[in-house]
Design a protein around this motif. Structure first.
Motif, PDB file in Angstrom:
ATOM      1  N   THR A 342       0.673  -1.382  -0.019  1.00 17.85           N
ATOM      2  CA  THR A 342       0.092  -0.003  -0.026  1.00 17.85           C
ATOM      3  C   THR A 342       0.943   1.180   0.025  1.00 17.85           C
ATOM      4  OG1 THR A 342      -0.101   0.319   2.328  1.00 17.85           O
ATOM      5  CG2 THR A 342      -1.602  -1.089   1.501  1.00 17.85           C
ATOM      6  N   GLU A 402     -14.084  -0.847   7.211  1.00 16.42           N
ATOM      7  CA  GLU A 402     -13.884  -0.699   5.922  1.00 16.42           C
ATOM      8  C   GLU A 402     -14.015   0.880   5.504  1.00 16.42           C
ATOM      9  OE1 GLU A 402     -14.705  -3.130   2.351  1.00 16.42           O
ATOM     10  OE2 GLU A 402     -14.559  -3.679   4.578  1.00 16.42           O
ATOM     11  N   ARG A 403     -14.530   1.706   5.929  1.00 22.41           N
ATOM     12  CA  ARG A 403     -14.604   2.999   5.747  1.00 22.41           C
ATOM     13  C   ARG A 403     -13.112   3.656   5.960  1.00 22.41           C
ATOM     14  NH1 ARG A 403     -19.495   3.628   8.258  1.00 22.41           N
ATOM     15  NH2 ARG A 403     -18.400   4.824   9.980  1.00 22.41           N
ATOM     16  N   CYS A 405     -10.419   1.897   6.268  1.00 18.87           N
ATOM     17  CA  CYS A 405      -9.434   1.261   5.442  1.00 18.87           C
ATOM     18  C   CYS A 405      -9.172   1.944   3.993  1.00 18.87           C
ATOM     19  CB  CYS A 405      -9.269  -0.061   5.485  1.00 18.87           C
ATOM     20  SG  CYS A 405      -8.995  -0.890   6.952  1.00 18.87           S
ATOM     21  N   ARG A 406     -10.440   2.210   3.714  1.00 19.24           N
ATOM     22  CA  ARG A 406     -10.667   2.819   2.089  1.00 19.24           C
ATOM     23  C   ARG A 406      -9.824   4.074   2.485  1.00 19.24           C
ATOM     24  NH1 ARG A 406     -14.957   0.616   0.350  1.00 19.24           N
ATOM     25  NH2 ARG A 406     -13.747  -0.697  -1.115  1.00 19.24           N
ATOM     26  N   TYR A 409      -6.131   3.601   2.690  1.00 17.59           N
ATOM     27  CA  TYR A 409      -5.294   2.664   1.818  1.00 17.59           C
ATOM     28  C   TYR A 409      -5.388   3.050   0.071  1.00 17.59           C
ATOM     29  CZ  TYR A 409      -3.729  -0.051   5.817  1.00 17.59           C
ATOM     30  OH  TYR A 409      -3.169  -0.308   7.252  1.00 17.59           O
ATOM     31  N   GLY A 410      -6.485   3.567   0.277  1.00 18.09           N
ATOM     32  CA  GLY A 410      -7.216   4.021  -1.185  1.00 18.09           C
ATOM     33  C   GLY A 410      -7.245   2.893  -2.381  1.00 18.09           C
ATOM     34  N   TRP A 413      -6.805  -0.631  -1.065  1.00 15.53           N
ATOM     35  CA  TRP A 413      -7.802  -1.297  -0.624  1.00 15.53           C
ATOM     36  C   TRP A 413      -8.976  -1.796  -1.727  1.00 15.53           C
ATOM     37  CZ3 TRP A 413      -8.553  -3.341   4.022  1.00 15.53           C
ATOM     38  CH2 TRP A 413      -9.665  -3.592   4.461  1.00 15.53           C
ATOM     39  N   ASP A 414      -9.031  -1.197  -2.673  1.00 17.74           N
ATOM     40  CA  ASP A 414      -9.976  -1.829  -3.564  1.00 17.74           C
ATOM     41  C   ASP A 414      -9.440  -2.968  -4.398  1.00 17.74           C
ATOM     42  OD1 ASP A 414     -11.737   0.454  -3.225  1.00 17.74           O
ATOM     43  OD2 ASP A 414     -10.656   1.664  -4.865  1.00 17.74           O
ATOM     44  N   CYS A 417     -10.235  -5.752  -1.755  1.00 13.13           N
ATOM     45  CA  CYS A 417     -11.494  -5.913  -1.873  1.00 13.13           C
ATOM     46  C   CYS A 417     -11.884  -6.943  -2.856  1.00 13.13           C
ATOM     47  CB  CYS A 417     -12.497  -4.905  -1.583  1.00 13.13           C
ATOM     48  SG  CYS A 417     -12.316  -3.954  -0.227  1.00 13.13           S
TER      49      CYS A 417
END
Length: 429
Positions: A342, A402-403, A405-406, A409-410, A413-414, A417
């Protein structure tokens, strides 16, 4: 998911303390939750010992003043907390360092909760040998809960007031909004201490968690008083929950990287959760079994034991893997695991337990929760309160993780997922 919930320092520089996102319904939640949750605790205890044990019977039977107050209760509660305060301060076990704080310092924490559990166990055995009426905890449950709730409010007021004398870097990012009701609820100060005594860390795993298994033991002794011997259902509930508490205290050091310690201020939400909610609602199965005995078949009990075993195995293995990866990513047990890099320099695990679902520890936790309720049979909803509440809590917590980490890590993170699409239940959620 092998990462630490630490807000991204770059993002923090662009955001003042007063602009943090509000959680738990903001001010409305901060007003309603401190009223509704204490009433829920008293309601659940009253229902668990009523003959019908029906959650849906309305209006609920209101306990009389005699049932809510007993002068022994505050003495027991304060004595219990004082005992654990003393055990916390004793030079037993090792001392561990927490994560780096915003000013770069690292706090020291004694890792001696398991010693506290063992000493409590020895003291309880002594009391039983001396003929102490531990079964009377059943009658004292409501008065004890009332005292724990009152103490939670008083202690939270103290914490809120003292937070105005600490430097701004010692405040929690989410608890310094300037709205007194919300800040009181969520907690302004991150690590309130007197000397080396850390209030948040002490309350997190000591008086309430160990108190929960003591209450369970009291319910078992009440059953012995009433029926001559403890039932299999009661013994299963007691041993499953004792295993869970002993595990938490044996792995106490892992709590130093959790959101509660790293991110959340110490306000009413955590104080009430630690001192009142956990000991008095997590053990509802035992108090339910006192008035509503259940018989279990051999097959039934073996199935329940297997379910608890599987849940515990998943819970422990996945947590250990995450903690090992956080402490030392080069350790042989985690060095071969696949990870995603990341922008923050941290790596996310995408194989092993954490490649199965994003929160394998939650999956194990929920399987155990179900195993605690099954010995109570299927005739009542009340013993399943914990499973239902816990499912809602974990889904909410998962959403919160989730919020964060998003934001932290931007793009990585996607990617994560997409690699690990299921959140808690493989192929379901």
């Amino acid at each position: 998911m092998g990462h630490i919930m630490r807000p991204n320092s770059q993002a923090l520089k662009h955001r003042s303390l007063h602009e943090t996102e509000r959680e738990f319904g903001g001010t409305l939640g901060a007003v309603c939750i401190p009223v509704l949750l204490p009433l829920t605790v008293l309601f659940l205890i009253s229902v668990s010992r009523s003959p019908g044990a029906s959650l849906l019977q309305w209006p609920p039977a209101v306990p009389s003043t005699d049932q809510l107050w007993d002068p022994v209760a505050p003495v027991l509660l304060l004595g219990w907390i004082a005992l654990h305060g003393l055990l916390y301060a004793m030079p037993l076990g090792k001392v561990s360092q927490g994560l780096a704080l915003r000013d770069g310092t690292r706090l020291k924490y004694p890792i001696n909760g398991f010693h506290g559990l063992c000493v409590s166990g020895v003291l309880l055995m002594l009391l039983l040998a001396l003929g102490a009426p531990l079964g009377s905890l059943f009658e004292l449950l409501l008065p004890l809960a009332v005292c724990a709730i009152a103490l939670s409010f008083l202690f939270s007021i103290y914490l809120y007031i003292r937070s105005f004398w600490v430097p701004s870097h010692a405040l929690a990012l989410g608890g310094n909004t300037g709205n007194p009701l919300y800040d009181f609820f969520i907690g302004r100060e991150l690590n309130p201490r007197i000397g080396n005594f850390d209030f948040k860390y002490f309350c997190e795993l000591r008086p309430g968690l160990i108190g929960w298994v003591v209450i369970n033991l009291g319910m078992m002794m009440k059953e012995v008083e009433l029926r001559g011997s403890p039932s299999l259902a009661m013994m299963l509930v007691n041993s499953f929950q004792l295993l869970y508490v002993a595990d938490a205290l044996w792995n106490e050091e892992a709590v130093l990287t959790t959101m509660d310690i790293v991110h959340d201020g110490f306000g009413f939400m955590l104080v009430f959760g630690d001192l009142a909610w956990v000991p008095f609602t997590y053990g509802l199965q035992a108090s339910f079994l006192v008035e509503h005995p259940q018989t279990l078949s051999s097959l039934g009990s073996l199935t329940i034991i297997a379910l608890n075993g599987i849940g515990y195995y998943i819970f422990r293995k996945s947590n250990s893997q995450k903690n090992q990866f956080r402490r030392d990513p080069t350790h042989p047990s985690v060095a071969r695991l696949e990870t995603i890099a990341t922008a923050t320099g941290k790596r996310l695990l995408v194989s092993g337990w954490w490649g199965l679902v994003r929160h394998p520890n939650y999956l194990g936790d929920l399987l155990m929760a179900l195993a605690w309720s099954l010995p109570c049979g299927f005739s009542h909803l009340l013993p399943y309160f914990y499973v239902i509440y816990f499912t809602v809590l974990l889904i909410h917590r998962e959403d919160r993780d989730e919020r964060q980490c998003r934001a932290k890590y931007g793009l990585a993170w996607d990617t994560y997922c997409r690699r690990v699409p299921y959140r808690i239940f493989p192929y379901i959620y």
